[in-house]
Design a protein around this motif. Structure first.
Motif, PDB file in Angstrom:
ATOM      1  N   GLU A   1       0.820  -1.219   0.000  1.00 23.41           N
ATOM      2  CA  GLU A   1       0.000   0.000   0.000  1.00 23.41           C
ATOM      3  C   GLU A   1       0.847   1.260   0.000  1.00 23.41           C
ATOM      4  O   GLU A   1       0.325   2.358   0.112  1.00 23.41           O
ATOM      5  CB  GLU A   1      -0.938  -0.014   1.213  1.00 23.41           C
ATOM      6  CG  GLU A   1      -1.968  -1.138   1.142  1.00 23.41           C
ATOM      7  CD  GLU A   1      -2.952  -1.112   2.291  1.00 23.41           C
ATOM      8  OE1 GLU A   1      -2.642  -0.466   3.317  1.00 23.41           O
ATOM      9  OE2 GLU A   1      -4.037  -1.719   2.175  1.00 23.41           O
TER      10      GLU A   1
ATOM     11  N   ASN B   1      -8.305  -5.304  -1.570  1.00 24.19           N
ATOM     12  CA  ASN B   1      -8.940  -4.027  -1.206  1.00 24.19           C
ATOM     13  C   ASN B   1      -7.889  -3.076  -0.641  1.00 24.19           C
ATOM     14  O   ASN B   1      -7.909  -2.746   0.544  1.00 24.19           O
ATOM     15  CB  ASN B   1     -10.059  -4.273  -0.191  1.00 24.19           C
ATOM     16  CG  ASN B   1     -10.883  -3.023   0.071  1.00 24.19           C
ATOM     17  OD1 ASN B   1     -10.954  -2.129  -0.772  1.00 24.19           O
ATOM     18  ND2 ASN B   1     -11.494  -2.951   1.239  1.00 24.19           N
ATOM     19  N   PRO B   2      -6.939  -2.625  -1.477  1.00 23.49           N
ATOM     20  CA  PRO B   2      -5.843  -1.785  -0.969  1.00 23.49           C
ATOM     21  C   PRO B   2      -6.314  -0.371  -0.634  1.00 23.49           C
ATOM     22  O   PRO B   2      -7.280   0.129  -1.219  1.00 23.49           O
ATOM     23  CB  PRO B   2      -4.859  -1.768  -2.143  1.00 23.49           C
ATOM     24  CG  PRO B   2      -5.713  -1.962  -3.358  1.00 23.49           C
ATOM     25  CD  PRO B   2      -6.836  -2.867  -2.924  1.00 23.49           C
ATOM     26  N   HIS B   3      -5.620   0.246   0.292  1.00 27.53           N
ATOM     27  CA  HIS B   3      -5.920   1.626   0.691  1.00 27.53           C
ATOM     28  C   HIS B   3      -4.694   2.482   0.375  1.00 27.53           C
ATOM     29  O   HIS B   3      -3.739   2.533   1.152  1.00 27.53           O
ATOM     30  CB  HIS B   3      -6.265   1.693   2.178  1.00 27.53           C
ATOM     31  CG  HIS B   3      -7.480   0.911   2.554  1.00 27.53           C
ATOM     32  ND1 HIS B   3      -8.758   1.409   2.439  1.00 27.53           N
ATOM     33  CD2 HIS B   3      -7.617  -0.354   3.001  1.00 27.53           C
ATOM     34  CE1 HIS B   3      -9.633   0.497   2.824  1.00 27.53           C
ATOM     35  NE2 HIS B   3      -8.970  -0.594   3.168  1.00 27.53           N
ATOM     36  N   TYR B   4      -4.730   3.149  -0.766  1.00 29.76           N
ATOM     37  CA  TYR B   4      -3.605   3.966  -1.198  1.00 29.76           C
ATOM     38  C   TYR B   4      -3.820   5.413  -0.780  1.00 29.76           C
ATOM     39  O   TYR B   4      -4.961   5.903  -0.752  1.00 29.76           O
ATOM     40  CB  TYR B   4      -3.424   3.882  -2.713  1.00 29.76           C
ATOM     41  CG  TYR B   4      -2.886   2.550  -3.171  1.00 29.76           C
ATOM     42  CD1 TYR B   4      -1.574   2.188  -2.912  1.00 29.76           C
ATOM     43  CD2 TYR B   4      -3.695   1.645  -3.849  1.00 29.76           C
ATOM     44  CE1 TYR B   4      -1.081   0.957  -3.317  1.00 29.76           C
ATOM     45  CE2 TYR B   4      -3.213   0.419  -4.261  1.00 29.76           C
ATOM     46  CZ  TYR B   4      -1.901   0.081  -3.988  1.00 29.76           C
ATOM     47  OH  TYR B   4      -1.412  -1.142  -4.379  1.00 29.76           O
TER      48      TYR B   4
ATOM     49  N   GLN C   1      -3.490   7.748  -5.742  1.00 30.03           N
ATOM     50  CA  GLN C   1      -4.740   7.643  -6.492  1.00 30.03           C
ATOM     51  C   GLN C   1      -4.857   8.742  -7.537  1.00 30.03           C
ATOM     52  O   GLN C   1      -5.460   8.551  -8.596  1.00 30.03           O
ATOM     53  CB  GLN C   1      -5.923   7.707  -5.526  1.00 30.03           C
ATOM     54  CG  GLN C   1      -5.948   6.550  -4.529  1.00 30.03           C
ATOM     55  CD  GLN C   1      -7.235   6.508  -3.740  1.00 30.03           C
ATOM     56  OE1 GLN C   1      -8.318   6.714  -4.272  1.00 30.03           O
ATOM     57  NE2 GLN C   1      -7.128   6.240  -2.453  1.00 30.03           N
TER      58      GLN C   1
END
Length: 785
Positions: free
Chosen positions: A213, A259-262, A267
């Protein structure tokens, strides 16, 4: 006389020359006419289509502004989302907004520069290009085609969210040509910067796979395209060095995280594209696998035809482009260009041959599809099972599975039934039998019945194989929840249960205005009455409250029975209600008996194998492992998996005495010995057990990468066993997601009740040891103690 002769001779020569010139002119005219006719014939079939295309292109040109805006919004915003939300964004947000804005500019009677049924795919790609992507292993579903168009058209570097590894497979094939010279690297790799600099300068492609991430700061200028212009050249800074920025350079980013959180800057600077498989897309893929397993003859023929059709589509586009290119580049009078006309005739001949073959291939494909569709129910059930597995991570982070692991279990479930031997189908037999007699029709019907039964067995076998695979890694507290989810999903999918009724079981709805309880207030808790009145919204429960008030004593007696789930309901309700409706009633009135009733219901619907679990068998679990698949043991209080592995190893000739088994308890300073023994056994063969890996959570990602590297050419006898305690909170992660996806998980908790203890104890004795006992009757009597 001589002068007169010379004059006449001269006149004759002039007449002959004039005649010759006239004849040559006629010949040229005939040749030109012939060539013109040949040119007309060569292009006659294209005339109508080109005329229609010209009209269509002129109309499309008027709509280009709005259509390009929609396509640009599609590329910029929809990539991370699922298909339903993509459709919602396009149909309910983007298009209405643009139509409103254009209407303000053009007025009510003005022509909006936007198509009524705008499709971004018409702007971004073509059928021929999609066919080429499919030939490069891109799945042939609508979402994958959308993802491919975004990857190929975005001006930012694409970041693929690809947990099933379908997108990266396509990219590797798409960029496999020598001129692209694709380099595949990972963060932390020693030669990452060197390969990046070479790709930047020479205009090659580079793929950074398996991202987490976060990204390294040294990549920021490349990701941001922070170029520096000096003269006509562009440069970009990589670390302390400035490199030439070649215009053909392509960077692809890839993650296996589902379900990555960048952070926002990643983004904004990349284009996120969700390659997660869809339910319909997976169903089509699994249908191909089922047919390939059950009818390999049809599968091989179908695959050849699909490849042929893709090739035809691409070739037809190339031929059309070739014709237009030749016509556009022709100089002078094209009716005199013999080489051009002969080339066009040859192109036309090839085109006609392709069209004829394509028509025959489509008919054959349609015939194959009829047979393939008969296996659709198996693929549908299998797709449902995978997405159930995919949702389990919401319960606990350890419950995560890869598509590759699912496919192995899927094939194991099919293989357990044995092969389905059929006589191979030949290409020239596909269309036979159109004039079959009545007897032949009977045979076909019998085969259809046989095939239907085969599909039913396949569904049940695959379902049980997948559930057993899942159940082995579940905590005891979650097993009933998961099997209930499986049962209800299958029943709703098969049309045997109404999803609306299921909501009453899951949510236990209440009525906002339940009214007066009447005589029920003497024994019924007030909190239950609103639930009973809410049930009356279901057709079969109409008038339940009034019936209970009129038969208050009978309902009171049923309510007070200890095992209400086995007791008969008052009045006609015992015959009226289905087993599932009894579950709904128990959920409202006797939730304390719901668990037992749910087990009984699942046992009746799915079979006893789904509610009665056999004791864990290490040998059976080992048979599912391979030199590429680690085994992950979940540690619980009072449970030590070491003896299971050691005892199994001794039976197979692998032990610490012959130095083919090593047990390492992980802790500070154990990283290097663990990595060394993994490399050694991967090369020479042996078992390694790495215990308490939860204490080394920062090192485990390195272990995951090492296992991935050594698995490429690991020894057949290599096995890796890993153990770790679960995190204190189910949503926390202490193991890498990609490692948990590929592992065979074992969660064998200590028995919590007498029955489980006895079952596990008796499992230690084989039938032979019990039969050989001197007092078999007394020994078996222990079962009833």
């Amino acid at each position: 006389l001589e002068e007169r002769l010379a004059k006449l001779t001269k006149e004759l020569d002039e007449a002959n020359a004039s005649k010759k010139e006239a004849m040559e002119s006629v010949a040229r005219g005939e040749s030109k006419l012939n060539l013109a006719q040949r040119l007309t014939n060569a292009l006659s079939s294209e005339n109508k289509r080109w005329a229609e295309n010209v009209v269509s292109l002129r109309e499309d040109a008027k709509m280009l502004t709005g259509d390009v805006l929609i396509a640009s919004a599609f590329i910029s915003y929809v990539g991370p989302f699922t298909k339903p939300f993509r459709t919602q964004l396009m149909d309910e947000v983007f298009q209405p907004f643009l139509q409103t804005e254009f209407q303000k500019i053009t007025g009510e009677d003005g022509l909006m520069p936007m198509s009524a049924d705008t499709s971004p795919m018409k702007i971004l790609t073509s059928p021929a290009e999609i066919a080429k992507w499919n030939a490069d292993f891109l799945p042939a579903d609508a979402v994958s085609a959308e993802n491919g168009s975004i990857v190929c058209n975005t001006s930012r570097w694409p970041l693929l969210i690809d947990p099933q590894l379908q997108g990266i497979r396509w990219l590797k094939q798409k960029e496999s040509s020598p001129d692209r010279n694709l380099q595949i690297v990972r963060l932390g790799q020693k030669d990452l910067i060197r390969k990046l600099e070479i790709a930047l300068e020479q205009g090659h492609s580079i793929l950074i796979e398996n991202l987490g991430e976060t990204l390294e700061a040294v990549l920021n200028p490349v990701i941001q395209r922070a170029t520096i212009k000096r003269g006509s050249r562009y440069f970009i800074k990589v670390g302390d060095k400035e490199c030439d920025f070649h215009p053909d350079f392509r960077l692809y980013l890839h993650t296996k995280l589902s379900n990555p959180h960048y952070p926002p800057e990643i983004q904004a600077e990349t284009t996120l594209i969700n390659f997660t498989v869809t339910m319909m897309g997976l169903e089509d893929q699994l249908l191909n696998l089922v047919v390939e397993k059950e009818r390999p003859d049809l599968a091989a023929l179908s695959e050849d035809l699909v490849q042929q059709q893709n090739g035809f589509t691409i070739k037809m586009q190339e031929l059309e482009d070739n014709i237009l290119s030749k016509l556009a580049s022709a100089e002078g009078d094209i009716t005199e260009d013999v080489a051009l006309i002969e080339g066009l005739e040859e192109t036309k001949k090839i085109s006609d041959d392709i069209e004829r073959q394509s028509t025959l291939a489509k008919k054959t494909q349609a015939d194959i599809l009829v047979t393939s569709e008969k296996y659709r129910s198996v693929a549908n059930r299998s797709s449902l099972l995978f997405f159930l597995m995919n949702d389990l991570v919401k319960i606990h982070t350890y419950y995560i599975y890869s598509l590759a692991a699912f496919q192995q279990v899927f094939f194991r479930g099919m293989s357990s039934l044995g092969s389905n031997e059929k006589e191979p189908v030949k290409e020239n037999m596909i269309n036979e039998g159109e004039n079959d007699d009545e007897q032949n029709g009977t045979d076909v019907k019998e085969n259809s019945v046989e095939l239907s039964e085969r599909c039913s067995f396949l569904r049940e076998s695959i379902t049980l194989a997948v559930f057993n695979y899942i159940r082995r890694g579940l905590f005891e507290v979650d097993k009933l929840t998961v099997v209930a989810m499986l049962t209800f999903k299958i029943m709703v999918n098969d049309g045997k249960m109404d999803a609306h009724e299921l909501d009453f079981l899951v949510q236990s709805k209440i009525s906002n205005d339940p009214g007066n309880m009447g005589p029920l207030h003497e024994w019924l808790p007030e909190s239950i009455w609103p639930k009973i009145k809410a049930l009356e919204n279901l057709p079969r429960f109409k008038g339940l409250g009034d019936s209970m008030q009129s038969d208050s004593d009978d309902w009171n007696a049923w309510f007070d029975i200890e095992k209400a789930e086995t007791a008969a309901l008052p009045g006609d309700y015992e015959k009226k209600f289905t087993p599932f409706e009894k579950l709904i009633l128990l959920r409202a009135m006797r939730p304390d008996r719901l668990m037992n009733s749910l087990r009984m219901f699942i046992g009746d619907v799915m079979g006893k194998d789904y509610v009665m679990q056999k004791p864990f068998n290490m040998k059976s679990a080992y048979e599912e492992t391979s030199n590429k698949t680690p085994t992950f043991f979940v540690l619980f209080a009072g449970v030590d998996p070491t003896p299971w592995v050691e005892n199994l190893g001794r039976g197979l000739g692998i032990s610490s005495e012959n130095k083919r088994f090593v047990n390492i308890s992980m802790g500070q300073g154990q990283e290097a010995p663990a990595e060394a023994i993994v490399r050694k056994f991967a090369k020479e063969g042996g078992w390694v057990m790495l215990q308490n890996c939860h204490l080394m959570s920062s090192w485990v990602p390195q272990l995951e990468r090492l296992l991935e590297i050594v698995a490429e050419d690991a020894h057949e006898d290599f096995r890796c066993f890993i153990s770790a305690e679960p995190p204190p909170i189910a949503s926390w992660r202490n193991m890498p997601e990609s490692l948990m996806q590929s592992c065979i998980k074992v969660a064998n908790e200590a028995p919590a009740d007498i029955q489980s203890n006895l079952i596990r104890a008796w499992d230690n004795f084989s039938e032979e040891s019990i039969s050989s006992c001197n007092k078999p009757t007394e020994l078996k009597a222990c079962l009833f103690s």
